[in-house]
Write an enzyme that holds these catalytic residues in place. Structure first.
Site, PDB file in Angstrom:
ATOM      1  N   ALA A  67       0.878  -1.163   0.000  1.00  0.00           N
ATOM      2  CA  ALA A  67       0.000   0.000   0.000  1.00  0.00           C
ATOM      3  C   ALA A  67       0.921   1.220   0.000  1.00  0.00           C
ATOM      4  O   ALA A  67       2.107   1.102   0.311  1.00  0.00           O
ATOM      5  CB  ALA A  67      -0.883  -0.022   1.236  1.00  0.00           C
ATOM      6  N   GLY A 112       0.505  -4.844   0.759  1.00  0.00           N
ATOM      7  CA  GLY A 112      -0.713  -4.845  -0.051  1.00  0.00           C
ATOM      8  C   GLY A 112      -0.506  -5.501  -1.413  1.00  0.00           C
ATOM      9  O   GLY A 112      -1.445  -6.058  -1.988  1.00  0.00           O
ATOM     10  N   GLU A 115      -0.799  -9.116  -0.808  1.00  0.00           N
ATOM     11  CA  GLU A 115      -2.218  -9.383  -0.528  1.00  0.00           C
ATOM     12  C   GLU A 115      -3.039  -9.390  -1.824  1.00  0.00           C
ATOM     13  O   GLU A 115      -3.941 -10.205  -1.990  1.00  0.00           O
ATOM     14  CB  GLU A 115      -2.748  -8.331   0.450  1.00  0.00           C
ATOM     15  N   GLU A 135       4.528  -5.329   7.085  1.00  0.00           N
ATOM     16  CA  GLU A 135       3.793  -4.286   7.826  1.00  0.00           C
ATOM     17  C   GLU A 135       4.338  -4.041   9.227  1.00  0.00           C
ATOM     18  O   GLU A 135       4.335  -2.914   9.708  1.00  0.00           O
ATOM     19  CB  GLU A 135       2.300  -4.656   7.908  1.00  0.00           C
TER      20      GLU A 135
HETATM   21  N1  DAK Z   1       4.639   3.220  -0.627  1.00  0.00           N
HETATM   22  C1  DAK Z   1       5.035   4.385  -1.171  1.00  0.00           C
HETATM   23  N2  DAK Z   1       6.153   4.534  -1.887  1.00  0.00           N
HETATM   24  C2  DAK Z   1       6.930   3.469  -2.043  1.00  0.00           C
HETATM   25  C3  DAK Z   1       6.597   2.200  -1.497  1.00  0.00           C
HETATM   26  C4  DAK Z   1       5.369   2.096  -0.769  1.00  0.00           C
HETATM   27  N3  DAK Z   1       4.945   0.939  -0.242  1.00  0.00           N
HETATM   28  N4  DAK Z   1       7.572   1.316  -1.823  1.00  0.00           N
HETATM   29  C5  DAK Z   1       8.482   2.003  -2.533  1.00  0.00           C
HETATM   30  N5  DAK Z   1       8.093   3.299  -2.677  1.00  0.00           N
HETATM   31  C6  DAK Z   1       8.775   4.356  -3.367  1.00  0.00           C
HETATM   32  C7  DAK Z   1      10.018   4.791  -2.599  1.00  0.00           C
HETATM   33  O1  DAK Z   1       9.662   5.720  -1.569  1.00  0.00           O
HETATM   34  C8  DAK Z   1      10.840   5.416  -3.713  1.00  0.00           C
HETATM   35  O2  DAK Z   1      10.313   6.703  -3.967  1.00  0.00           O
HETATM   36  P1  DAK Z   1      11.326   7.992  -4.060  1.00  0.00           P
HETATM   37  O3  DAK Z   1      12.123   7.989  -2.808  1.00  0.00           O
HETATM   38  O4  DAK Z   1      12.148   7.685  -5.299  1.00  0.00           O
HETATM   39  O5  DAK Z   1      10.371   9.145  -4.242  1.00  0.00           O
HETATM   40  C9  DAK Z   1      10.508   4.564  -4.928  1.00  0.00           C
HETATM   41  O6  DAK Z   1       9.295   3.879  -4.616  1.00  0.00           O
HETATM   42  C10 DAK Z   1      11.573   3.502  -5.212  1.00  0.00           C
HETATM   43  O7  DAK Z   1      11.794   2.787  -4.016  1.00  0.00           O
HETATM   44  P2  DAK Z   1      13.253   2.546  -3.384  1.00  0.00           P
HETATM   45  O8  DAK Z   1      14.156   3.655  -3.759  1.00  0.00           O
HETATM   46  O9  DAK Z   1      13.047   2.240  -1.945  1.00  0.00           O
HETATM   47  O10 DAK Z   1      13.680   1.231  -4.188  1.00  0.00           O
HETATM   48  P3  DAK Z   1      14.718   0.117  -3.703  1.00  0.00           P
HETATM   49  O11 DAK Z   1      14.963  -0.749  -4.891  1.00  0.00           O
HETATM   50  O12 DAK Z   1      15.872   0.721  -2.992  1.00  0.00           O
HETATM   51  O13 DAK Z   1      13.900  -0.744  -2.614  1.00  0.00           O
HETATM   52  C11 DAK Z   1      11.954  -1.904  -1.766  1.00  0.00           C
HETATM   53  C12 DAK Z   1      12.785  -1.480  -3.026  1.00  0.00           C
HETATM   54  C13 DAK Z   1      10.683  -2.555  -2.246  1.00  0.00           C
HETATM   55  C14 DAK Z   1      12.777  -2.916  -0.947  1.00  0.00           C
HETATM   56  C15 DAK Z   1      11.694  -0.631  -0.910  1.00  0.00           C
HETATM   57  O14 DAK Z   1      11.116   0.373  -1.750  1.00  0.00           O
HETATM   58  C16 DAK Z   1      10.771  -0.873   0.229  1.00  0.00           C
HETATM   59  O15 DAK Z   1      11.158  -1.398   1.270  1.00  0.00           O
HETATM   60  N6  DAK Z   1       9.508  -0.437   0.041  1.00  0.00           N
HETATM   61  C17 DAK Z   1       8.539  -0.504   1.097  1.00  0.00           C
HETATM   62  C18 DAK Z   1       8.049  -1.904   1.244  1.00  0.00           C
HETATM   63  C19 DAK Z   1       6.967  -1.875   2.258  1.00  0.00           C
HETATM   64  O16 DAK Z   1       7.234  -1.728   3.450  1.00  0.00           O
HETATM   65  N7  DAK Z   1       5.773  -1.893   1.731  1.00  0.00           N
HETATM   66  C20 DAK Z   1       4.619  -1.547   2.527  1.00  0.00           C
HETATM   67  C21 DAK Z   1       4.163  -2.707   3.292  1.00  0.00           C
HETATM   68  S1  DAK Z   1       2.933  -2.150   4.354  1.00  0.00           S
HETATM   69  C22 DAK Z   1      -4.064   0.127   4.774  1.00  0.00           C
HETATM   70  C23 DAK Z   1      -4.194  -1.124   4.250  1.00  0.00           C
HETATM   71  C24 DAK Z   1      -3.091  -1.843   3.934  1.00  0.00           C
HETATM   72  C25 DAK Z   1      -1.849  -1.326   4.189  1.00  0.00           C
HETATM   73  C26 DAK Z   1      -1.703  -0.036   4.694  1.00  0.00           C
HETATM   74  C27 DAK Z   1      -2.808   0.693   4.991  1.00  0.00           C
HETATM   75  N8  DAK Z   1      -5.220   0.864   5.155  1.00  0.00           N
HETATM   76  C28 DAK Z   1      -6.476   0.241   4.992  1.00  0.00           C
HETATM   77  C29 DAK Z   1      -5.157   2.200   5.676  1.00  0.00           C
HETATM   78  C30 DAK Z   1      -0.716  -2.100   3.828  1.00  0.00           C
HETATM   79  C31 DAK Z   1       0.439  -1.652   4.143  1.00  0.00           C
HETATM   80  C32 DAK Z   1       1.563  -2.212   3.434  1.00  0.00           C
HETATM   81  O17 DAK Z   1       1.494  -2.646   2.317  1.00  0.00           O
END
Ligand code: DAK
Length: 260
Positions: A67, A112, A115, A135
């Protein structure tokens, strides 16, 4: 109908849907979630000519990296609950779609994104794909069905481990665990998904629909778990830890969690 962040291409009876936010690794922001809902609730039911769907992500790097973390700061517990409930409805629409939906996972499928892939009927992964539910790194729990569907695919023990450790697993491990159906060379995900869909489309459409319904019926007992997840997600949305986790992500630093 307009679909923000989705690219739609039809090829005969197959619809290819591409999550189209490559600079953000196709993170599922609210606009994308709305588009998916519109697609499965209103557009597809009117298109009798379409008999199968492939979902993939734009670019070579990600299916969807979660997400959109940047959108979820400052949510109240009630807003968190409402968004999770709406997301659940959208992913149920996909899971219960009368026509087969295959995820062609062309890279990161995290949070997400994982999911969403799990809500599809089948998953084909590129060999570089990575799966995970990270998460807890943000002080949250999965909000789009992850705590329930991961158990359905890989069993309680391994699901508990992935959910608690936030570990990412490679496609080969996802295949071994039963999370994905096939692993193919990178770039071949959509072609393999199409090959499988073509086989399914050669079968009786009513039977295909009924198999989907019957397999889903096996899991109806988990409804309470999904409800529990919505409530718990709302709760974690209101914590200081979640605000800290999201802030730390944006500032590219380690979070300092306090347990509140
Ligand atoms: N959200 C927003 N932006 C994201 C993102 C995300 N989940 N994942 C990556 N990006 C963005 C990064 O911020 C970066 O943007 P800039 O800094 O260039 O502006 C761009 O994508 C490229 O990412 P990286 O520079 O980080 O790329 P790397 O190759 O170095 O790393 C990575 C890739 C996938 C390992 C890394 O980006 C990463 O760790 N991303 C986050 C993974 C993560 O934690 N995903 C979220 C899981 S929590 C909800 C319902 C569900 C959820 C939330 C709320 N509600 C009902 C309210 C679910 C939450 C989740 O999914």
């Amino acid at each position: 109908m307009e679909f923000d962040n989705l690219r739609l291409e039809t090829d005969g009876p197959i619809l290819l849907v591409t999550l189209d936010r490559e600079p953000a690794l196709n993170a599922l922001n609210m606009a994308t979630m709305r588009s998916l809902r519109l697609l499965f609730s209103q557009w597809l039911p009117d298109r009798d000519d379409i008999r199968g769907v492939i979902l993939t992500g734009a670019g070579p790097k990600a299916f969807a990296a979660g997400a959109d973390i940047k959108e979820f700061q400052g949510l109240t517990p009630q807003e968190g609950r409402d968004l999770a409930a709406a997301g659940h409805e959208t992913f149920f629409l996909i899971e219960q779609s009368p026509i087969p939906v295959i995820a062609a996972v062309n890279g990161f499928a995290l949070g997400g994104g994982c999911e969403l892939a799990m809500a599809c009927h089948l998953r084909v992964a590129g060999e570089h794909a990575k799966f995970g539910q990270p998460e807890v790194n943000l002080g949250l729990i999965p909000g789009y069905g992850g705590t329930q569907r991961l158990i359905q695919y890989i069993g309680k023990g391994k699901a508990m481990e992935l959910l608690l450790t936030a570990d990412m697993i490679p496609a080969s491990e996802a295949l071994r665990l039963g999370l994905v159906n096939h692993v193919v060379a990178s770039g071949e995900e959509v072609a393999k998904a199409r090959e499988i869909l073509e086989k399914i489309l050669s079968k009786g459409p009513v039977a295909v629909r009924k198999v989907i319904e019957a397999v889903n019926a096996y899991f109806t007992e988990s409804t309470d778990g999904f409800h529990f997840e919505v409530e718990s997600f709302g709760y974690t949305t209101g914590t200081r830890d979640f605000r800290e986790g999201a802030q730390a992500f944006i500032e590219k630093r380690k979070p300092n969690f306090t347990g509140h």
